[in-house]
Design a protein around this motif. Structure first.
Motif, PDB file in Angstrom:
ATOM      1  N   ILE A  25      37.438  33.393  28.051  1.00 24.10           N
ATOM      2  CA  ILE A  25      36.902  34.472  28.878  1.00 24.10           C
ATOM      3  C   ILE A  25      35.569  34.026  29.461  1.00 24.10           C
ATOM      4  N   ILE A  26      35.516  34.068  30.777  1.00 23.87           N
ATOM      5  CA  ILE A  26      34.321  33.663  31.515  1.00 23.87           C
ATOM      6  C   ILE A  26      33.703  34.923  32.112  1.00 23.87           C
ATOM      7  N   GLU A  27      32.394  35.029  32.037  1.00 24.59           N
ATOM      8  CA  GLU A  27      31.687  36.136  32.667  1.00 24.59           C
ATOM      9  C   GLU A  27      30.828  35.577  33.788  1.00 24.59           C
ATOM     10  N   ILE A  28      30.994  36.158  34.984  1.00 21.28           N
ATOM     11  CA  ILE A  28      30.271  35.679  36.158  1.00 21.28           C
ATOM     12  C   ILE A  28      29.616  36.857  36.871  1.00 21.28           C
ATOM     13  N   LYS A  29      28.789  36.528  37.847  1.00 21.97           N
ATOM     14  CA  LYS A  29      28.186  37.557  38.682  1.00 21.97           C
ATOM     15  C   LYS A  29      29.299  38.387  39.316  1.00 21.97           C
ATOM     16  N   LYS A  30      29.071  39.664  39.398  1.00 20.29           N
ATOM     17  CA  LYS A  30      30.080  40.597  39.896  1.00 20.29           C
ATOM     18  C   LYS A  30      30.588  40.209  41.292  1.00 20.29           C
ATOM     19  N   ILE A  31      31.917  40.157  41.422  1.00 21.74           N
ATOM     20  CA  ILE A  31      32.575  39.907  42.714  1.00 21.74           C
ATOM     21  C   ILE A  31      33.188  41.227  43.166  1.00 21.74           C
ATOM     22  N   ASN A  32      32.705  41.770  44.258  1.00 19.76           N
ATOM     23  CA  ASN A  32      33.200  43.057  44.747  1.00 19.76           C
ATOM     24  C   ASN A  32      34.341  42.919  45.749  1.00 19.76           C
ATOM     25  N   ASN A  33      34.396  41.819  46.460  1.00 23.50           N
ATOM     26  CA  ASN A  33      35.398  41.619  47.489  1.00 23.50           C
ATOM     27  C   ASN A  33      36.725  41.201  46.850  1.00 23.50           C
ATOM     28  N   ILE A  34      37.794  41.970  47.099  1.00 24.95           N
ATOM     29  CA  ILE A  34      39.086  41.697  46.448  1.00 24.95           C
ATOM     30  C   ILE A  34      39.638  40.324  46.822  1.00 24.95           C
ATOM     31  N   ARG A  35      39.474  39.915  48.064  1.00 23.60           N
ATOM     32  CA  ARG A  35      39.961  38.595  48.485  1.00 23.60           C
ATOM     33  C   ARG A  35      39.233  37.492  47.716  1.00 23.60           C
ATOM     34  N   GLN A  36      37.926  37.616  47.607  1.00 26.30           N
ATOM     35  CA  GLN A  36      37.145  36.624  46.865  1.00 26.30           C
ATOM     36  C   GLN A  36      37.568  36.583  45.403  1.00 26.30           C
ATOM     37  N   LYS A  37      37.807  37.763  44.805  1.00 27.34           N
ATOM     38  CA  LYS A  37      38.240  37.799  43.404  1.00 27.34           C
ATOM     39  C   LYS A  37      39.581  37.106  43.231  1.00 27.34           C
ATOM     40  N   ILE A  38      40.537  37.390  44.111  1.00 25.87           N
ATOM     41  CA  ILE A  38      41.872  36.778  44.018  1.00 25.87           C
ATOM     42  C   ILE A  38      41.766  35.262  44.171  1.00 25.87           C
ATOM     43  N   PHE A  39      40.962  34.816  45.114  1.00 29.00           N
ATOM     44  CA  PHE A  39      40.820  33.374  45.315  1.00 29.00           C
ATOM     45  C   PHE A  39      40.075  32.716  44.155  1.00 29.00           C
ATOM     46  N   TYR A  40      39.100  33.380  43.583  1.00 27.75           N
ATOM     47  CA  TYR A  40      38.400  32.850  42.413  1.00 27.75           C
ATOM     48  C   TYR A  40      39.376  32.720  41.244  1.00 27.75           C
ATOM     49  N   GLU A  41      40.136  33.772  40.975  1.00 34.12           N
ATOM     50  CA  GLU A  41      41.125  33.749  39.884  1.00 34.12           C
ATOM     51  C   GLU A  41      42.128  32.620  40.088  1.00 34.12           C
ATOM     52  N   THR A  42      42.657  32.520  41.285  1.00 33.81           N
ATOM     53  CA  THR A  42      43.671  31.501  41.573  1.00 33.81           C
ATOM     54  C   THR A  42      43.089  30.107  41.424  1.00 33.81           C
ATOM     55  N   ASN A  43      41.863  29.919  41.889  1.00 35.56           N
ATOM     56  CA  ASN A  43      41.213  28.620  41.752  1.00 35.56           C
ATOM     57  C   ASN A  43      41.044  28.234  40.284  1.00 35.56           C
ATOM     58  N   MET A  44      40.655  29.183  39.454  1.00 35.84           N
ATOM     59  CA  MET A  44      40.507  28.910  38.018  1.00 35.84           C
ATOM     60  C   MET A  44      41.846  28.472  37.419  1.00 35.84           C
ATOM     61  N   SER A  45      42.924  29.152  37.805  1.00 37.11           N
ATOM     62  CA  SER A  45      44.254  28.809  37.295  1.00 37.11           C
ATOM     63  C   SER A  45      44.688  27.422  37.768  1.00 37.11           C
TER      64      SER A  45
END
Length: 157
Positions: free
Chosen positions: A69-89
């Protein structure tokens, strides 16, 4: 990484556990899946998961999973969150794939993403699937992306 079964393990130990698990039954097929989800509070909590399970119709054959579990600065933009998640995977899937190849562990890795054809993420499905496939992995979307939409989602709460 952490496992409910094995506790805290290093990346190398996780690979050894996956290798031993898949060697238990050399005639059985396995699925190795990587998935990530995230939830916002005052930060963005991002569980990154790896799971392996046998492909079988029998209930109780089970599997094992690992997570960080990683904790990062809050990402409010849904597109940015999806791309961040996918990049981590994708990063974890690439690292696993390289390690499995070096260790002669037969593998096919699925990347489970937290997008689906219904809801607010539907507009990103084609783009995300294309990206994951271009990286050499099968992309699984909701409702079948259990490592992202079930396991990582539960850990993100």
């Amino acid at each position: 990484m952490y496992s409910l079964t094995y506790g805290e393990v290093s990346f190398k130990e996780m690979v050894s556990i996956i290798k031993a698990y898949s060697a238990q039954d050399p005639h059985m097929e396995f699925v190795i899946a990587v998935g990530t989800d995230s939830q916002n509070s005052n930060i963005t909590k991002v569980p990154v998961t790896v799971g392996i399970h046998k492909i079988t119709n029998k209930v109780g054959k089970g599997g094992i999973y690992f997570y960080e579990i990683i904790e990062i600065k809050k990402i409010n933009n849904i597109r940015q969150k999806i791309f961040y998640e996918t990049n981590m995977s994708i990063e974890l899937a690439l690292k696993l794939s390289q390690t499995f190849e070096e260790s002669n562990i037969p593998h096919e890795i699925e990347v489970h993403v937290d997008v689906g054809y219904n809801g607010p993420t539907s507009q990103y499905v084609a783009e995300i699937k294309g990206w994951v496939k271009a990286c050499g992995f099968q992309c699984v979307v909701k409702p079948d992306s259990y490592m992202a939409s079930s396991v990582a989602n539960r850990l993100s709460k």
